[in-house]
Design a protein around this motif. Structure first.
Motif, PDB file in Angstrom:
ATOM      1  N   TYR A  36       0.833  -1.200   0.000  1.00  0.00           N
ATOM      2  CA  TYR A  36       0.000   0.000   0.000  1.00  0.00           C
ATOM      3  C   TYR A  36       0.869   1.253   0.000  1.00  0.00           C
ATOM      4  O   TYR A  36       0.590   2.221  -0.709  1.00  0.00           O
ATOM      5  CB  TYR A  36      -0.916   0.038   1.231  1.00  0.00           C
ATOM      6  N   MET A  37       1.912   1.248   0.821  1.00  0.00           N
ATOM      7  CA  MET A  37       2.790   2.407   0.913  1.00  0.00           C
ATOM      8  C   MET A  37       3.493   2.674  -0.415  1.00  0.00           C
ATOM      9  O   MET A  37       3.547   3.819  -0.879  1.00  0.00           O
ATOM     10  CB  MET A  37       3.829   2.218   2.021  1.00  0.00           C
ATOM     11  N   ALA A  38       4.029   1.618  -1.032  1.00  0.00           N
ATOM     12  CA  ALA A  38       4.710   1.787  -2.318  1.00  0.00           C
ATOM     13  C   ALA A  38       3.741   2.326  -3.369  1.00  0.00           C
ATOM     14  O   ALA A  38       4.090   3.242  -4.125  1.00  0.00           O
ATOM     15  CB  ALA A  38       5.303   0.461  -2.772  1.00  0.00           C
ATOM     16  N   THR A  39       2.541   1.796  -3.389  1.00  0.00           N
ATOM     17  CA  THR A  39       1.537   2.270  -4.352  1.00  0.00           C
ATOM     18  C   THR A  39       1.199   3.725  -4.078  1.00  0.00           C
ATOM     19  O   THR A  39       1.123   4.548  -5.004  1.00  0.00           O
ATOM     20  CB  THR A  39       0.263   1.393  -4.278  1.00  0.00           C
ATOM     21  N   THR A  46      -4.766   7.590  -5.876  1.00  0.00           N
ATOM     22  CA  THR A  46      -5.509   7.248  -7.081  1.00  0.00           C
ATOM     23  C   THR A  46      -6.045   5.825  -6.969  1.00  0.00           C
ATOM     24  O   THR A  46      -5.265   4.864  -6.921  1.00  0.00           O
ATOM     25  CB  THR A  46      -4.591   7.350  -8.313  1.00  0.00           C
ATOM     26  N   PRO A  47      -7.367   5.643  -6.924  1.00  0.00           N
ATOM     27  CA  PRO A  47      -7.936   4.294  -6.730  1.00  0.00           C
ATOM     28  C   PRO A  47      -7.512   3.285  -7.799  1.00  0.00           C
ATOM     29  O   PRO A  47      -7.247   2.129  -7.480  1.00  0.00           O
ATOM     30  CB  PRO A  47      -9.442   4.530  -6.768  1.00  0.00           C
ATOM     31  N   TRP A  48      -7.436   3.709  -9.061  1.00  0.00           N
ATOM     32  CA  TRP A  48      -7.115   2.751 -10.113  1.00  0.00           C
ATOM     33  C   TRP A  48      -5.752   2.117  -9.905  1.00  0.00           C
ATOM     34  O   TRP A  48      -5.531   0.968 -10.285  1.00  0.00           O
ATOM     35  CB  TRP A  48      -7.212   3.376 -11.502  1.00  0.00           C
ATOM     36  N   ALA A  49      -4.811   2.833  -9.292  1.00  0.00           N
ATOM     37  CA  ALA A  49      -3.470   2.291  -9.080  1.00  0.00           C
ATOM     38  C   ALA A  49      -3.496   1.119  -8.103  1.00  0.00           C
ATOM     39  O   ALA A  49      -2.820   0.115  -8.310  1.00  0.00           O
ATOM     40  CB  ALA A  49      -2.533   3.385  -8.576  1.00  0.00           C
ATOM     41  N   PHE A  50      -4.283   1.241  -7.051  1.00  0.00           N
ATOM     42  CA  PHE A  50      -4.389   0.160  -6.080  1.00  0.00           C
ATOM     43  C   PHE A  50      -5.043  -1.067  -6.717  1.00  0.00           C
ATOM     44  O   PHE A  50      -4.661  -2.202  -6.445  1.00  0.00           O
ATOM     45  CB  PHE A  50      -5.162   0.623  -4.844  1.00  0.00           C
ATOM     46  N   HIS A  51      -6.022  -0.831  -7.584  1.00  0.00           N
ATOM     47  CA  HIS A  51      -6.658  -1.945  -8.295  1.00  0.00           C
ATOM     48  C   HIS A  51      -5.688  -2.554  -9.312  1.00  0.00           C
ATOM     49  O   HIS A  51      -5.660  -3.772  -9.494  1.00  0.00           O
ATOM     50  CB  HIS A  51      -7.940  -1.484  -8.983  1.00  0.00           C
ATOM     51  N   THR A 101     -12.565 -13.190  -7.677  1.00  0.00           N
ATOM     52  CA  THR A 101     -13.078 -11.849  -7.912  1.00  0.00           C
ATOM     53  C   THR A 101     -12.817 -10.930  -6.730  1.00  0.00           C
ATOM     54  O   THR A 101     -12.336  -9.811  -6.894  1.00  0.00           O
ATOM     55  CB  THR A 101     -14.592 -11.901  -8.215  1.00  0.00           C
ATOM     56  N   GLU A 102     -13.118 -11.402  -5.534  1.00  0.00           N
ATOM     57  CA  GLU A 102     -12.969 -10.550  -4.352  1.00  0.00           C
ATOM     58  C   GLU A 102     -11.513 -10.170  -4.115  1.00  0.00           C
ATOM     59  O   GLU A 102     -11.206  -9.010  -3.857  1.00  0.00           O
ATOM     60  CB  GLU A 102     -13.536 -11.249  -3.118  1.00  0.00           C
ATOM     61  N   ALA A 103     -10.622 -11.123  -4.206  1.00  0.00           N
ATOM     62  CA  ALA A 103      -9.206 -10.835  -3.958  1.00  0.00           C
ATOM     63  C   ALA A 103      -8.636  -9.856  -4.973  1.00  0.00           C
ATOM     64  O   ALA A 103      -7.782  -9.041  -4.644  1.00  0.00           O
ATOM     65  CB  ALA A 103      -8.392 -12.122  -3.956  1.00  0.00           C
ATOM     66  N   VAL A 104      -9.116  -9.925  -6.214  1.00  0.00           N
ATOM     67  CA  VAL A 104      -8.587  -9.053  -7.259  1.00  0.00           C
ATOM     68  C   VAL A 104      -9.288  -7.689  -7.249  1.00  0.00           C
ATOM     69  O   VAL A 104      -8.641  -6.649  -7.345  1.00  0.00           O
ATOM     70  CB  VAL A 104      -8.719  -9.717  -8.651  1.00  0.00           C
ATOM     71  N   ALA A 105     -10.587  -7.662  -7.110  1.00  0.00           N
ATOM     72  CA  ALA A 105     -11.341  -6.414  -7.204  1.00  0.00           C
ATOM     73  C   ALA A 105     -11.307  -5.585  -5.923  1.00  0.00           C
ATOM     74  O   ALA A 105     -11.399  -4.359  -5.977  1.00  0.00           O
ATOM     75  CB  ALA A 105     -12.794  -6.714  -7.577  1.00  0.00           C
ATOM     76  N   TRP A 106     -11.161  -6.223  -4.798  1.00  0.00           N
ATOM     77  CA  TRP A 106     -11.178  -5.539  -3.510  1.00  0.00           C
ATOM     78  C   TRP A 106      -9.742  -5.162  -3.170  1.00  0.00           C
ATOM     79  O   TRP A 106      -8.868  -6.023  -3.056  1.00  0.00           O
ATOM     80  CB  TRP A 106     -11.780  -6.476  -2.470  1.00  0.00           C
ATOM     81  N   VAL A 107      -9.464  -3.887  -2.978  1.00  0.00           N
ATOM     82  CA  VAL A 107      -8.103  -3.432  -2.721  1.00  0.00           C
ATOM     83  C   VAL A 107      -7.504  -4.139  -1.508  1.00  0.00           C
ATOM     84  O   VAL A 107      -6.325  -4.484  -1.496  1.00  0.00           O
ATOM     85  CB  VAL A 107      -8.070  -1.894  -2.557  1.00  0.00           C
ATOM     86  N   ALA A 108      -8.297  -4.399  -0.499  1.00  0.00           N
ATOM     87  CA  ALA A 108      -7.807  -5.076   0.704  1.00  0.00           C
ATOM     88  C   ALA A 108      -7.454  -6.539   0.443  1.00  0.00           C
ATOM     89  O   ALA A 108      -6.874  -7.194   1.301  1.00  0.00           O
ATOM     90  CB  ALA A 108      -8.847  -4.981   1.821  1.00  0.00           C
TER      91      ALA A 108
END
Length: 169
Positions: A36-39, A46-51, A101-108
């Protein structure tokens, strides 16, 4: 605030997942916060970067599923011209299976992806090390440590390695 400065890395590595909120937590996943920190440091909030990080990690895990399946499959049928078909099908099914789906789509979900990535990488390194692969075994152990820092169930890799040793002597 925990991911906004590298100066907070000691805090990340010395606390549980929810400690920054003042909640007691038995989860220890510092690598998740490091990612998270590196991102954050590269892209900001920017949300898209975390996704994108999750999508790229899922692609990496899928590639490792292919390599793992190939390693296990080639010991039996490497001479057959279609020996890559079963590993490819395994990786394809893994890549598109709805349970991911959840692991990929959910940032957490980055912890799940990191855990899978480093466990599979440790397994591939371990299975390819050979009898004199001390440095490769050390890399495998390092990947195992990174998997443990990603999510607690990584400890099950030891059982997988034991099963591998029994089933593929």
């Amino acid at each position: 605030p925990l991911i906004t400065s590298p100066a907070r890395l000691p805090e990340i590595f010395s606390s549980g997942v929810w400690d920054f909120e003042g909640r007691v937590s038995s989860y220890y996943r510092p690598l998740m916060y490091v990612v998270y920190m590196a991102t954050y440091l590269i892209f900001g909030v920017t949300p898209w970067a975390f996704h994108l990080v999750n999508v790229l990690l899922h692609g990496g895990v899928t590639a490792l599923v292919f390599l793992t399946a190939r390693r296990l499959w080639e010991k039996h049928t490497a001479a057959h011209p279609w020996y890559l078909a079963p590993p490819f099908v395994a990786a394809l099914l893994f890549a598109v299976h709805p349970i991911h789906t959840e692991a990929v789509a959910w940032v957490a979900g980055v912890g799940e992806l990191l855990f899978a990535f480093f466990c599979l990488l440790a397994l591939i390194l371990y299975t390819g090390a050979g009898p004199h692969g001390g440095a490769i075994y050390a890399l495998s152990a390092g990947c195992f440590l990174l998997a443990l820092l990603s999510k607690e169930p990584a400890a099950t890799l030891l059982i997988v390695l034991l099963a591998y040793e029994i089933l593929f002597p």
